[in-house]
Design a protein around this motif. Structure first.
Motif, PDB file in Angstrom:
ATOM      1  N   ARG A 162       0.826  -1.211   0.000  1.00  0.00           N
ATOM      2  CA  ARG A 162       0.000   0.000   0.000  1.00  0.00           C
ATOM      3  C   ARG A 162       0.862   1.263   0.000  1.00  0.00           C
ATOM      4  O   ARG A 162       0.390   2.336  -0.310  1.00  0.00           O
ATOM      5  CB  ARG A 162      -0.909   0.032   1.231  1.00  0.00           C
ATOM      6  CG  ARG A 162      -1.951  -1.053   1.212  1.00  0.00           C
ATOM      7  CD  ARG A 162      -2.910  -0.910   2.350  1.00  0.00           C
ATOM      8  NE  ARG A 162      -3.631   0.350   2.225  1.00  0.00           N
ATOM      9  CZ  ARG A 162      -4.227   0.963   3.227  1.00  0.00           C
ATOM     10  NH1 ARG A 162      -4.201   0.439   4.428  1.00  0.00           N
ATOM     11  NH2 ARG A 162      -4.861   2.099   3.026  1.00  0.00           N
ATOM     12  N   PHE A 163       2.128   1.114   0.390  1.00  0.00           N
ATOM     13  CA  PHE A 163       2.989   2.274   0.567  1.00  0.00           C
ATOM     14  C   PHE A 163       4.131   2.357  -0.434  1.00  0.00           C
ATOM     15  O   PHE A 163       5.124   3.028  -0.180  1.00  0.00           O
ATOM     16  CB  PHE A 163       3.559   2.282   1.993  1.00  0.00           C
ATOM     17  CG  PHE A 163       2.515   2.426   3.048  1.00  0.00           C
ATOM     18  CD1 PHE A 163       1.983   3.659   3.343  1.00  0.00           C
ATOM     19  CD2 PHE A 163       2.037   1.313   3.722  1.00  0.00           C
ATOM     20  CE1 PHE A 163       0.999   3.791   4.303  1.00  0.00           C
ATOM     21  CE2 PHE A 163       1.064   1.425   4.687  1.00  0.00           C
ATOM     22  CZ  PHE A 163       0.534   2.674   4.980  1.00  0.00           C
ATOM     23  N   GLY A 164       3.999   1.649  -1.549  1.00  0.00           N
ATOM     24  CA  GLY A 164       5.077   1.758  -2.520  1.00  0.00           C
ATOM     25  C   GLY A 164       4.840   0.958  -3.774  1.00  0.00           C
ATOM     26  O   GLY A 164       3.840   0.265  -3.930  1.00  0.00           O
ATOM     27  N   GLU A 165       5.791   1.086  -4.646  1.00  0.00           N
ATOM     28  CA  GLU A 165       5.736   0.438  -5.949  1.00  0.00           C
ATOM     29  C   GLU A 165       6.185  -1.020  -5.849  1.00  0.00           C
ATOM     30  O   GLU A 165       7.158  -1.339  -5.167  1.00  0.00           O
ATOM     31  CB  GLU A 165       6.668   1.150  -6.924  1.00  0.00           C
ATOM     32  CG  GLU A 165       6.307   2.600  -7.185  1.00  0.00           C
ATOM     33  CD  GLU A 165       7.353   3.257  -8.050  1.00  0.00           C
ATOM     34  OE1 GLU A 165       7.469   2.852  -9.224  1.00  0.00           O
ATOM     35  OE2 GLU A 165       8.050   4.155  -7.548  1.00  0.00           O
ATOM     36  N   LEU A 166       5.486  -1.880  -6.543  1.00  0.00           N
ATOM     37  CA  LEU A 166       5.832  -3.291  -6.593  1.00  0.00           C
ATOM     38  C   LEU A 166       7.246  -3.468  -7.137  1.00  0.00           C
ATOM     39  O   LEU A 166       8.011  -4.289  -6.637  1.00  0.00           O
ATOM     40  CB  LEU A 166       4.820  -4.046  -7.464  1.00  0.00           C
ATOM     41  CG  LEU A 166       5.061  -5.537  -7.637  1.00  0.00           C
ATOM     42  CD1 LEU A 166       4.876  -6.260  -6.315  1.00  0.00           C
ATOM     43  CD2 LEU A 166       4.132  -6.095  -8.698  1.00  0.00           C
ATOM     44  N   SER A 167       7.615  -2.678  -8.135  1.00  0.00           N
ATOM     45  CA  SER A 167       8.925  -2.819  -8.778  1.00  0.00           C
ATOM     46  C   SER A 167      10.084  -2.440  -7.850  1.00  0.00           C
ATOM     47  O   SER A 167      11.231  -2.777  -8.125  1.00  0.00           O
ATOM     48  CB  SER A 167       8.993  -1.983 -10.051  1.00  0.00           C
ATOM     49  OG  SER A 167       8.849  -0.611  -9.741  1.00  0.00           O
TER      50      SER A 167
END
Length: 122
Positions: free
Chosen positions: A62-67
């Protein structure tokens, strides 16, 4: 649609997730050396840690990019190497240490990369 930048909270939560995975696997390794009911109790503790791992992972996303966050999970390999060395007296080759260095370097470079804020075409 704007991409959400990865926050320090997301990184912290994903690090907890990676650590819990390593500890759970370590506990399962210990469970293999037990017999009887103790074996199953230790296995359940490891399973509970995996559940906690999943919880922290989902919240971290929820707090960042998957990559960015997903590659940080590879630090679990580093944690496992440390647990093996400290508690199981495992001997590690230079090749393992080179691999760990490459994982750390990769995580560093991925975490330092900046994602462009772009709009999806309508």
């Amino acid at each position: 649609m704007k991409k959400k930048a990865t926050s320090p909270l997301g990184v912290f939560l994903i690090l907890i997730s990676a650590a819990l995975t390593s500890v759970a696997q370590f506990i399962w390794k210990l469970a293999a050396s037990y017999d009887g009911p103790k074996k199953y109790i230790v296995m359940l503790i490891g399973f509970a840690l995996f559940v906690g791992d999943g919880f922290f992972m989902v919240i971290a996303y929820r707090f960042g990019e998957l990559s960015v966050l997903q590659p940080i999970l590879s630090l679990g390999f580093v944690f496992s190497l440390i647990l093996g060395k400290l508690f199981l007296n495992e001997v590690h080759s230079v090749t393992k240490y080179v691999g760990i260095f490459l994982i750390l370097a990769g995580v560093f470079f991925i975490s330092q990369s900046k994602t462009e804020q772009t709009q999806m075409p309508v």
